[in-house]
Design an enzyme around this catalytic site. Structure first.
Site, PDB file in Angstrom:
ATOM      1  N   LYS A  53      -0.977  -4.190  -3.199  1.00  0.00           N
ATOM      2  CA  LYS A  53      -2.237  -3.533  -2.829  1.00  0.00           C
ATOM      3  C   LYS A  53      -2.247  -2.124  -3.418  1.00  0.00           C
ATOM      4  O   LYS A  53      -1.520  -1.258  -2.972  1.00  0.00           O
ATOM      5  CB  LYS A  53      -2.405  -3.463  -1.316  1.00  0.00           C
ATOM      6  N   ASP A  86      10.228   5.411 -10.107  1.00  0.00           N
ATOM      7  CA  ASP A  86       9.860   6.168 -11.305  1.00  0.00           C
ATOM      8  C   ASP A  86      10.730   7.408 -11.479  1.00  0.00           C
ATOM      9  O   ASP A  86      11.070   7.792 -12.607  1.00  0.00           O
ATOM     10  CB  ASP A  86       8.389   6.592 -11.228  1.00  0.00           C
ATOM     11  N   SER A  94       0.803  -1.206   0.000  1.00  0.00           N
ATOM     12  CA  SER A  94       0.000   0.000   0.000  1.00  0.00           C
ATOM     13  C   SER A  94       0.849   1.275   0.000  1.00  0.00           C
ATOM     14  O   SER A  94       1.481   1.598  -0.993  1.00  0.00           O
ATOM     15  CB  SER A  94      -0.943  -0.048   1.207  1.00  0.00           C
TER      16      SER A  94
END
Length: 753
Positions: free
Chosen positions: A525, A511, A500
């Site tokens: 999740k 990224d 999460s």
């Protein structure tokens, strides 16, 4: 959508499945246990005492209203991300989930019981809509009866001569895919093997027959009394959660008390005496003392002490709490800051019938520091290259916690994972570390705001996560603060338990090319939940209806990919410690599928692709000579092999030989550690199975063992630090490679000295 609640967060995966009894947030979740079984009459009295919490004949008015409110939320696309109609298909799903919550191991109900229950299969949807609990209570009542029957059978077995362990018998402990036992005789056969396994474990641990019999008799009696203590609100919460969990894996219903406990766990603080409690036999005992809290300051209580009575204020009556549920005792001890509470305490070393000592404490707001971020520095030697050693700072973050209420009220000392990590980064910077590893292993998530703000400590403004709501609208949540707290080399360590909010952070770091991600593929999740207070609509002054943790959105990385199901794939991978088919989002049959949306513009500080082959080669070469890492990999492989068996031998010679092999292995490893100059394993002499369950061990020894476990060698953490040190050296020594990996050297993320 956010108008529903100010508390948007990403919950810890698997930690909030609907148990029949959700204990206090400052309380270890352990099976409830009762008093020592001395004789049949005393045991019967104990179980009868517990049954004062008999189930009501009908739901309360508040429960009827709560069920209807939950239905309104979960069936409305304005609120739920993926609403499902409450129809016969969902009723069937609810039925299966409620059965699993009662008897997931299929060791109490028979096939005949299930055949009778099948009449409810298509009626649970109507029960929720009407706020009726008849099916839930009927199924639970039979469950409680079957537990009593099984306990009586198990205790009777202890008097029989069935404890010879020869032949090829096996105990099947993983019954998830097993059929329901055909009849009582089939249950008897299953329980006989279970009891024999319990006996054999204790025998192998060196216990004598009389001691084994006493321990198991108490254990089985405790099982019955623990189930007998469950209240109507426990059954209601479990039943409603069979509906909530059918919508998606992370939607849950909390009763008012459970909601309070959940909020405390998120805020990392509570108002009370600062003691972790645990049920021990028929009393609640102090397991740990929180440093700096009232219990610690008093100097009058210590781990192992038993609390037998609680009184409020200076002169309120003392209530005998022996035999109480632990959450009821916790509720009496907690209270508003500045108020007094009196405890009658019997020291750990004294008999339970000894005269208690009275301790008076003033409640305070207590910070649960053991669950907060903490740091250390690892020194990575130069190795064969002769280059300078590297000092790598490590920050362990157990969760993305935040005191929502404290933040709303703008309290200067509210708990915040980001604020704590920022302080630790400043400390590490002052100590001139060469790089930082953020350890997110087993970090199940927490506050969405904290995930965004924590990312902002390492990037200079920009999008962190994209959030898509049920209607399809996508919003971009960004770090808006200029400047960063740590510009230097960074690695993020994850495993399958990282979920999460952990995945939002690790995905953003990946990224942006801001740091290396190391470890195992994460949980997967990728959904967002809000905590919705059901008392909002009737505007109640007191909590009556509870709260719903409701999935309202799905999150996506800045690059557009979701972490849902797939998780975060590390740049440098370690052997998988947990099979993805056994643990993770992909194991939920009703989990959302993976998908992708458009990327949003974001800075790329670096591109580690040209560096990864070199790091992998150095990692492989180093771990071949790293005995701790090799031992860990061997243990993981052995664990997964054993887990796949789903049963265990009841042949004493086989089990003893296996135990002896494990004992020899531990001794050999300890000797090798000595010869290699490695840190000794503090639990090497205390790792064998003792056959006991939680609540049966000496509390003081159990806590000491847990503390010692914190000092065990951690080869994965050290290897992560070594990988980061490798990256620093490679980029410092190879200008061409550095230009490929970090083309914007003037930007944050510049790793060169």
């Amino acid at each position: 959508m956010k108008a529903l609640s100010r508390r948007t967060y990403l919950s810890a995966a698997l930690l909030l499945a609907a148990p029949l009894a959700l204990l206090g947030a400052d309380t270890p979740v352990v099976p409830p246990v009762a008093s020592p079984a001395t004789d049949a009459q005393a045991d019967k009295a104990l179980i009868d005492k517990a049954k004062v919490t008999s189930l009501p004949a009908a739901p309360t008015t508040d429960q009827v209203t709560a069920a209807k409110l939950v239905y309104g939320l979960l069936s409305d696309s304005r609120y739920a991300y993926r609403p499902r109609p409450l129809d016969d298909a969902l009723s069937t799903d609810m039925y299966e989930r409620y059965l699993e919550s009662l008897d997931g191991s299929k060791q109490f109900f028979t096939a005949a019981d299930i055949a009778k229950f099948d009449a409810y299969k298509l009626k649970l949807d109507d029960a929720i809509k009407a706020g009726r609990l008849d099916p839930a209570y009927a199924m639970f009542s039979l469950y409680r009866k079957r537990v009593d029957e099984r306990v009586a059978y198990a205790r009777n077995l202890l008097k029989q001569d069935i404890f010879e362990f020869e032949g090829s018998d096996r105990f099947e402990y993983d019954r998830e895919e097993a059929a329901w036992p055909a009849d009582t005789a089939a249950l008897d056969a299953l329980w006989k093997q279970s009891v024999r396994n319990d006996w054999l474990r204790l025998k192998l641990a060196g216990k004598k027959p009389d001691e084994i019999r006493k321990t198991l008799d108490k254990r089985y009696t405790n099982l019955a009394s623990g189930i007998a203590e469950l209240k109507g609100e426990d059954v209601f919460q479990t039943f409603v959660n069979s509906y909530a969990n059918a919508i998606d894996p992370h939607t849950d219903y909390f009763t008012p008390r459970s909601a309070d406990n959940f909020n405390l766990s998120m805020s990392l603080s509570l108002e009370g005496i600062g003691a972790v409690l645990q049920r021990q036999d028929d009393v609640v005992a102090i397991r740990e003392i929180v440093p700096g809290g009232p219990a610690s300051k008093s100097g009058k209580v210590k781990p192992g002490d038993r609390v037998v009575a609680v009184g409020q204020g200076e002169s309120g009556p003392m209530e005998d709490v022996v035999g109480w549920r632990i959450d009821d005792v916790v509720a009496k001890i907690r209270g508003e800051k500045g108020t007094k509470v009196r405890l009658d305490v019997i020291p750990a070393e004294a008999d339970l019938d000894s005269k208690p000592a009275r301790v008076v404490m003033v409640r305070e707001k207590v910070r649960l520091e053991d669950q907060a971020a903490k740091s250390e520095i690892l020194t990575i030697p130069a190795g064969a290259s002769g280059q300078a050693e590297k000092r790598i700072g490590v920050i362990e973050l157990p969760g993305f916690y935040q005191d929502f209420e404290g933040r709303r009220l703008n309290k200067g000392d509210y708990a915040s994972a980001t604020r704590d990590v920022a302080k630790l980064l400043a400390k590490l910077r002052a100590e001139n570390v060469d790089g930082v590893v953020l350890d997110l292993r087993n970090n199940g998530g927490g506050s969405l705001n904290e995930a965004i703000e924590l990312t902002g400590l390492f990037i200079d403004r920009g999008p962190v996560v994209q959030v898509r709501e049920s209607g399809g609208r996508v919003s971009v949540e960004s770090d808006q603060d200029a400047g960063i707290a740590w510009e230097g080399p960074l690695a993020v360590l994850i495993n399958r338990g990282s979920a999460s909010a952990s995945e939002i952070f690790a995905g953003a770091i990946q990224d942006y090319g801001r740091g290396l991600v190391i470890g195992e593929t994460s949980f997967g999740k990728g959904t967002v939940q809000n905590l919705v207070d059901l008392d909002r609509w009737p505007a109640n002054e007191a909590a009556r209806f509870g709260q719903v943790k409701l999935t309202i959105a799905q999150f996506f990385r800045p690059s557009g990919g979701s972490t849902q199901n797939k998780g975060i794939v590390p740049d440098i991978t370690f052997p998988a410690s947990v099979d993805a088919s056994e643990f993770g989002e992909s194991t939920y049959e009703n989990a959302l599928p993976w998908t992708r949306i458009a990327a949003v513009p974001h800075t790329r500080y670096g591109n580690f692709a040209p560096l990864l082959p070199k790091l992998d080669a150095l990692h492989e070469a180093r771990t071949k000579g790293d005995r701790e890492f090799q031992w860990w990999a061997e243990d993981v492989a052995q664990f997964r092999e054993k887990q796949a068996e789903k049963s265990i031998s009841l042949n004493e010679a086989e089990r003893r030989a296996e135990r002896d092999r494990e004992d020899t292995k531990r001794k050999q490893r300890q000797a090798e550690r000595l010869s290699l100059g490695l840190a000794l394993d503090p639990l090497a002499d205390d790792s064998a199975d003792d056959g006991l369950q939680a609540g049966e061990r000496d509390l003081r020894k159990d806590v000491a063992r847990e503390k010692a476990a914190e000092d065990r060698p951690d080869p994965l953490l050290r290897e992560s630090a070594a990988i980061l040190a490798d990256a620093i050296r490679l980029l410092n020594n190879d200008g061409k490679l550095s230009a490929q990996v970090l083309p914007t050297a003037q930007q944050p993320g510049h790793w060169a000295d």
